[in-house]
Design an enzyme around this catalytic site. Structure first.
Site, PDB file in Angstrom:
ATOM      1  N   GLY A  88      18.258  39.400   0.506  1.00  0.00           N
ATOM      2  CA  GLY A  88      17.542  38.279   1.522  1.00  0.00           C
ATOM      3  C   GLY A  88      17.800  37.167   1.054  1.00  0.00           C
ATOM      4  N   LEU A  89      18.469  36.732  -0.403  1.00  0.00           N
ATOM      5  CA  LEU A  89      18.647  35.587  -0.833  1.00  0.00           C
ATOM      6  C   LEU A  89      19.457  34.480   0.006  1.00  0.00           C
ATOM      7  CD1 LEU A  89      17.933  33.494  -3.003  1.00  0.00           C
ATOM      8  CD2 LEU A  89      19.835  34.691  -4.410  1.00  0.00           C
ATOM      9  N   GLY A  90      20.735  35.102   0.765  1.00  0.00           N
ATOM     10  CA  GLY A  90      21.451  34.556   1.537  1.00  0.00           C
ATOM     11  C   GLY A  90      20.783  34.046   2.849  1.00  0.00           C
ATOM     12  N   ASN A  94      36.895  38.019   3.938  1.00  0.00           N
ATOM     13  CA  ASN A  94      35.356  38.191   3.822  1.00  0.00           C
ATOM     14  C   ASN A  94      34.926  38.608   4.853  1.00  0.00           C
ATOM     15  OD1 ASN A  94      32.816  38.216   2.738  1.00  0.00           O
ATOM     16  ND2 ASN A  94      33.177  36.570   1.359  1.00  0.00           N
ATOM     17  N   ASN A 139      32.276  40.559   5.446  1.00  0.00           N
ATOM     18  CA  ASN A 139      30.682  40.759   5.348  1.00  0.00           C
ATOM     19  C   ASN A 139      30.136  39.308   5.639  1.00  0.00           C
ATOM     20  OD1 ASN A 139      30.688  43.095   5.051  1.00  0.00           O
ATOM     21  ND2 ASN A 139      30.735  43.257   2.871  1.00  0.00           N
ATOM     22  N   TYR A 182      27.463  34.619   8.826  1.00  0.00           N
ATOM     23  CA  TYR A 182      27.263  33.421   9.364  1.00  0.00           C
ATOM     24  C   TYR A 182      27.290  33.549  11.066  1.00  0.00           C
ATOM     25  CZ  TYR A 182      28.412  31.766   4.810  1.00  0.00           C
ATOM     26  OH  TYR A 182      28.366  31.618   3.399  1.00  0.00           O
TER      27      TYR A 182
END
Length: 81
Positions: free
Chosen positions: A15-17, A44, A46, A51
């Site tokens: 959950g850091l992102g 990429n 994922n 995003y």
């Protein structure tokens, strides 16, 4: 987190992102910006899904050299208004 071009799995799926992106968006709004944009490597998948879930949409692309390897980033935009 990238170390020498590799992601560190121990930092993924925690959950850091979400926390970092929410912080960046809140800061941009407080500073009065109307948009956020970023580049994501075309392979990429994922990150692209991440995003997209956060409201970013494709805008353009940009090719750049990494050594002798031309790579393409997709430029993404999020409207903050």
């Amino acid at each position: 987190y990238l170390m020498g071009g590799r992601s560190l799995p121990s930092f993924q799926h925690k959950g850091l992102g979400n926390v970092l992106l929410d912080y960046a968006e809140d800061t941009a709004k407080k500073e009065g910006y109307d948009y956020m944009w970023l580049g994501v490597y075309e392979k990429n998948i994922n990150a692209q899904h991440f995003y997209k879930r956060h409201g970013f949409e494709g805008l353009s692309d940009h090719t750049f050299q990494v050594g002798s390897d031309p790579q393409t980033d997709w430029l993404l935009l999020k409207n903050l208004r």
